[in-house]
Design a protein around this motif. Structure first.
Motif, PDB file in Angstrom:
ATOM      1  N   GLY A   1       0.820  -1.185  -0.056  1.00 47.17           N
ATOM      2  CA  GLY A   1       0.227   0.017  -0.214  1.00 47.17           C
ATOM      3  C   GLY A   1       1.318   1.101  -0.015  1.00 47.17           C
ATOM      4  O   GLY A   1       2.264   1.147   0.408  1.00 47.17           O
ATOM      5  N   ILE A   2       0.101   2.364  -0.368  1.00 37.74           N
ATOM      6  CA  ILE A   2       0.941   3.755  -0.311  1.00 37.74           C
ATOM      7  C   ILE A   2       0.168   4.705   0.808  1.00 37.74           C
ATOM      8  O   ILE A   2      -1.736   4.799   0.530  1.00 37.74           O
ATOM      9  CB  ILE A   2       1.193   4.531  -2.204  1.00 37.74           C
ATOM     10  N   GLY A   3       0.130   5.119   1.534  1.00 33.91           N
ATOM     11  CA  GLY A   3       0.176   5.852   2.934  1.00 33.91           C
ATOM     12  C   GLY A   3       0.255   7.960   2.200  1.00 33.91           C
ATOM     13  O   GLY A   3       1.180   8.022   1.928  1.00 33.91           O
ATOM     14  N   TRP A   4      -0.748   8.667   2.384  1.00 29.26           N
ATOM     15  CA  TRP A   4      -0.947   9.788   2.506  1.00 29.26           C
ATOM     16  C   TRP A   4      -0.631  10.463   3.403  1.00 29.26           C
ATOM     17  O   TRP A   4      -1.958  10.209   4.465  1.00 29.26           O
ATOM     18  CB  TRP A   4      -1.151  10.631   1.672  1.00 29.26           C
ATOM     19  N   TYR A   5       0.329  10.901   4.541  1.00 24.51           N
ATOM     20  CA  TYR A   5       0.324  11.376   6.233  1.00 24.51           C
ATOM     21  C   TYR A   5       0.092  13.005   5.691  1.00 24.51           C
ATOM     22  O   TYR A   5       0.925  13.282   5.701  1.00 24.51           O
ATOM     23  CB  TYR A   5       1.577  11.030   6.142  1.00 24.51           C
ATOM     24  N   PHE A   6      -1.166  13.626   5.516  1.00 30.58           N
ATOM     25  CA  PHE A   6      -1.780  15.418   6.213  1.00 30.58           C
ATOM     26  C   PHE A   6      -1.632  15.120   7.479  1.00 30.58           C
ATOM     27  O   PHE A   6      -0.233  16.428   7.106  1.00 30.58           O
ATOM     28  CB  PHE A   6      -3.399  15.040   5.677  1.00 30.58           C
ATOM     29  N   THR A   7      -1.713  14.774   8.742  1.00 28.76           N
ATOM     30  CA  THR A   7      -1.359  15.371   9.798  1.00 28.76           C
ATOM     31  C   THR A   7      -1.046  14.355  11.144  1.00 28.76           C
ATOM     32  O   THR A   7      -1.508  13.406  10.494  1.00 28.76           O
ATOM     33  CB  THR A   7      -2.159  16.756  10.197  1.00 28.76           C
ATOM     34  N   ASP A   8      -1.234  14.918  11.493  1.00 28.76           N
ATOM     35  CA  ASP A   8      -1.311  13.991  13.069  1.00 28.76           C
ATOM     36  C   ASP A   8      -2.242  13.198  13.305  1.00 28.76           C
ATOM     37  O   ASP A   8      -2.758  11.911  14.012  1.00 28.76           O
ATOM     38  CB  ASP A   8      -0.113  14.305  14.809  1.00 28.76           C
ATOM     39  N   LYS A   9      -3.315  13.836  12.619  1.00 28.95           N
ATOM     40  CA  LYS A   9      -4.540  12.982  13.409  1.00 28.95           C
ATOM     41  C   LYS A   9      -5.297  12.728  12.445  1.00 28.95           C
ATOM     42  O   LYS A   9      -6.464  12.328  11.873  1.00 28.95           O
ATOM     43  CB  LYS A   9      -5.473  14.497  13.861  1.00 28.95           C
ATOM     44  N   ARG A  10      -4.544  12.696  10.287  1.00 27.88           N
ATOM     45  CA  ARG A  10      -5.256  11.942   9.604  1.00 27.88           C
ATOM     46  C   ARG A  10      -4.512  11.841   8.915  1.00 27.88           C
ATOM     47  O   ARG A  10      -3.016  12.694   8.213  1.00 27.88           O
ATOM     48  CB  ARG A  10      -6.124  13.295   9.010  1.00 27.88           C
ATOM     49  N   LYS A  11      -5.157  10.557   8.315  1.00 26.65           N
ATOM     50  CA  LYS A  11      -4.001   9.754   7.089  1.00 26.65           C
ATOM     51  C   LYS A  11      -4.951   9.246   5.853  1.00 26.65           C
ATOM     52  O   LYS A  11      -6.242   8.322   6.508  1.00 26.65           O
ATOM     53  CB  LYS A  11      -2.853   9.198   8.123  1.00 26.65           C
ATOM     54  N   LEU A  12      -4.525   9.070   4.855  1.00 29.10           N
ATOM     55  CA  LEU A  12      -5.467   7.998   4.088  1.00 29.10           C
ATOM     56  C   LEU A  12      -4.516   6.825   3.709  1.00 29.10           C
ATOM     57  O   LEU A  12      -3.384   6.965   3.107  1.00 29.10           O
ATOM     58  CB  LEU A  12      -5.990   9.200   2.734  1.00 29.10           C
ATOM     59  N   GLU A  13      -4.725   6.337   2.877  1.00 28.39           N
ATOM     60  CA  GLU A  13      -4.518   4.338   2.796  1.00 28.39           C
ATOM     61  C   GLU A  13      -4.744   3.777   1.464  1.00 28.39           C
ATOM     62  O   GLU A  13      -5.918   3.459   2.053  1.00 28.39           O
ATOM     63  CB  GLU A  13      -3.813   3.641   3.479  1.00 28.39           C
ATOM     64  N   ALA A  14      -4.048   3.541   0.836  1.00 23.45           N
ATOM     65  CA  ALA A  14      -4.763   2.725  -0.954  1.00 23.45           C
ATOM     66  C   ALA A  14      -3.710   1.606  -0.927  1.00 23.45           C
ATOM     67  O   ALA A  14      -2.421   2.093  -1.071  1.00 23.45           O
ATOM     68  CB  ALA A  14      -5.310   3.557  -1.588  1.00 23.45           C
ATOM     69  N   GLY A  15      -4.121   0.474  -1.140  1.00 21.74           N
ATOM     70  CA  GLY A  15      -2.899  -0.725  -1.586  1.00 21.74           C
ATOM     71  C   GLY A  15      -4.379  -1.637  -1.810  1.00 21.74           C
ATOM     72  O   GLY A  15      -5.123  -2.443  -2.278  1.00 21.74           O
ATOM     73  N   VAL A  16      -3.419  -2.970  -2.467  1.00 22.74           N
ATOM     74  CA  VAL A  16      -3.955  -3.884  -3.238  1.00 22.74           C
ATOM     75  C   VAL A  16      -3.417  -4.929  -1.524  1.00 22.74           C
ATOM     76  O   VAL A  16      -1.914  -5.273  -1.774  1.00 22.74           O
ATOM     77  CB  VAL A  16      -3.430  -3.916  -4.244  1.00 22.74           C
ATOM     78  N   GLN A  17      -4.374  -5.858  -2.083  1.00 24.59           N
ATOM     79  CA  GLN A  17      -3.993  -6.791  -1.034  1.00 24.59           C
ATOM     80  C   GLN A  17      -4.215  -8.757  -1.670  1.00 24.59           C
ATOM     81  O   GLN A  17      -5.617  -8.678  -2.855  1.00 24.59           O
ATOM     82  CB  GLN A  17      -4.305  -7.473   0.274  1.00 24.59           C
ATOM     83  N   TYR A  18      -3.119 -10.189  -1.646  1.00 31.16           N
ATOM     84  CA  TYR A  18      -2.970 -11.073  -2.436  1.00 31.16           C
ATOM     85  C   TYR A  18      -3.420 -12.009  -1.492  1.00 31.16           C
ATOM     86  O   TYR A  18      -2.921 -12.281  -0.770  1.00 31.16           O
ATOM     87  CB  TYR A  18      -1.474 -11.041  -3.332  1.00 31.16           C
ATOM     88  N   ARG A  19      -4.438 -12.595  -1.157  1.00 35.28           N
ATOM     89  CA  ARG A  19      -5.082 -14.091  -0.814  1.00 35.28           C
ATOM     90  C   ARG A  19      -4.766 -14.803  -1.429  1.00 35.28           C
ATOM     91  O   ARG A  19      -4.635 -15.030  -2.292  1.00 35.28           O
ATOM     92  CB  ARG A  19      -6.776 -13.588   0.123  1.00 35.28           C
ATOM     93  N   LEU A  20      -4.537 -15.855  -0.542  1.00 37.69           N
ATOM     94  CA  LEU A  20      -4.033 -17.200  -1.050  1.00 37.69           C
ATOM     95  C   LEU A  20      -4.817 -17.926   0.257  1.00 37.69           C
ATOM     96  O   LEU A  20      -4.178 -17.846   0.919  1.00 37.69           O
ATOM     97  CB  LEU A  20      -2.549 -17.765  -1.539  1.00 37.69           C
ATOM     98  N   GLU A  21      -5.310 -18.450  -0.516  1.00 40.33           N
ATOM     99  CA  GLU A  21      -6.459 -19.369   0.651  1.00 40.33           C
ATOM    100  C   GLU A  21      -6.923 -20.926   0.986  1.00 40.33           C
ATOM    101  O   GLU A  21      -6.606 -21.647  -1.224  1.00 40.33           O
ATOM    102  CB  GLU A  21      -8.103 -18.229   0.264  1.00 40.33           C
ATOM    103  N   ALA A  22      -7.124 -21.816   1.349  1.00 40.22           N
ATOM    104  CA  ALA A  22      -6.851 -23.320   1.496  1.00 40.22           C
ATOM    105  C   ALA A  22      -5.825 -23.453   1.012  1.00 40.22           C
ATOM    106  O   ALA A  22      -5.776 -24.082   0.663  1.00 40.22           O
ATOM    107  CB  ALA A  22      -8.352 -23.378   0.685  1.00 40.22           C
ATOM    108  N   ILE A  23      -4.802 -22.694   1.494  1.00 40.06           N
ATOM    109  CA  ILE A  23      -3.392 -23.525   0.556  1.00 40.06           C
ATOM    110  C   ILE A  23      -2.860 -25.057   1.229  1.00 40.06           C
ATOM    111  O   ILE A  23      -2.625 -25.622   0.229  1.00 40.06           O
ATOM    112  CB  ILE A  23      -1.975 -22.583   1.552  1.00 40.06           C
ATOM    113  N   ASN A  24      -3.820 -25.810   1.891  1.00 38.65           N
ATOM    114  CA  ASN A  24      -3.613 -27.242   2.681  1.00 38.65           C
ATOM    115  C   ASN A  24      -4.385 -27.913   2.662  1.00 38.65           C
ATOM    116  O   ASN A  24      -4.507 -28.993   2.669  1.00 38.65           O
ATOM    117  CB  ASN A  24      -3.150 -27.358   3.927  1.00 38.65           C
ATOM    118  N   MET A  25      -5.338 -27.339   1.230  1.00 35.91           N
ATOM    119  CA  MET A  25      -6.584 -27.899   0.886  1.00 35.91           C
ATOM    120  C   MET A  25      -6.630 -29.018  -0.121  1.00 35.91           C
ATOM    121  O   MET A  25      -8.046 -29.397  -0.361  1.00 35.91           O
ATOM    122  CB  MET A  25      -7.986 -27.607   1.773  1.00 35.91           C
ATOM    123  N   GLY A  26      -5.766 -28.853  -1.452  1.00 36.27           N
ATOM    124  CA  GLY A  26      -5.427 -28.918  -2.529  1.00 36.27           C
ATOM    125  C   GLY A  26      -6.327 -28.562  -3.300  1.00 36.27           C
ATOM    126  O   GLY A  26      -6.494 -28.678  -4.188  1.00 36.27           O
TER     127      GLY A  26
END
Length: 233
Positions: free
Chosen positions: A192-217
């Motif tokens: 992700g990439i974040g925008w730190y506006f002030t000590d009280k506000r920030k915005l973050e956007a990103g991409v999450q990759y999920r690999l699910e049920a790895i052990n179940m074939g």
């Protein structure tokens, strides 16, 4: 090339992976927005409340859902106590409404959470560790989940993050879920990439990759677009 330009390029490339392509197993665009508010009324104590959800857009070839679906909405409350060594012990509760605008498939989830978090350093670099246990109570049954997340963030310019600057964040999380029928192992990688506006506000956007049920074939790869807006007292 500056860190900011590099971050934007990486983010756009990963975001493009979440767009359905012919012959690729990803059949949906999933967006998870979140609004988070944190306050510290007492020394060593902090509290957080958040609202979020998941929106899903299916491609025309998929028949599992309608073209658009609001998959769930959720609210969470969390409390943390910080020790003198910098570690934090916390607990919280989450309520999730599943398919809130679809009476035929609607459901619920109550989630109890306990966690311990601390920070370590490699040279001047800060690594955040989080161990969490969860009990998920749903209309379909109850399960327990154990999670470990390692995250690393740093400013795109200089050594210190100042107001008005951006930062990059990476995280890797392993999840092990247990229920009465089976055990499932998942993995989640986030950029992700974040925008730190002030000590009280920030915005973050990103991409999450999920690999699910790895052990179940029959593992499944899923991409999520995540946006979070943080408010602090």
């Amino acid at each position: 090339m500056s860190y900011t330009k590099l971050a934007c390029i990486i983010f756009l490339l990963l975001s493009g992976l979440s767009i359905p392509k012919k012959g690729f197993s990803q059949s949906a665009i999933r967006w998870e927005p979140e609004l988070s508010y944190t306050w510290e009324p007492f020394q060593h104590w902090s509290f957080n409340s958040s609202l979020g959800g998941r929106n899903v857009w299916m491609d025309e070839a998929s028949k599992e859902l309608e073209t658009y679906d609001w998959q769930f909405m959720e609210g969470q409350f969390f409390a943390n106590y910080e020790f003198f060594n910098g570690g934090e012990l916390g607990g919280g509760y989450k309520y999730r409404m599943i398919a809130p605008f679809n009476d035929e498939f609607s459901g619920y989830e109550h989630r109890l959470m306990q966690q311990y978090a601390f920070v370590s350093f490699v040279g001047a670099r800060r690594l955040a560790h989080r161990f969490r246990a969860e009990q998920r109570i749903r209309d379909a049954g109850t399960s327990s989940r154990f999670r470990y997340r390692l995250s690393y963030d740093f400013p795109t310019n200089g050594q210190q993050l100042d107001p008005g600057e951006t930062y990059l964040i990476f995280s890797e999380e392993v999840l092990w879920e247990l229920n009465a029928y089976e055990n499932e192992l998942d993995n989640r990688l986030y950029l992700g990439i974040g925008w730190y506006f002030t000590d009280k506000r920030k915005l973050e956007a990103g991409v999450q990759y999920r690999l699910e049920a790895i052990n179940m074939g029959s593992s499944e790869s899923i991409f999520h677009i995540v946006t979070s807006y943080y408010l602090n007292q």
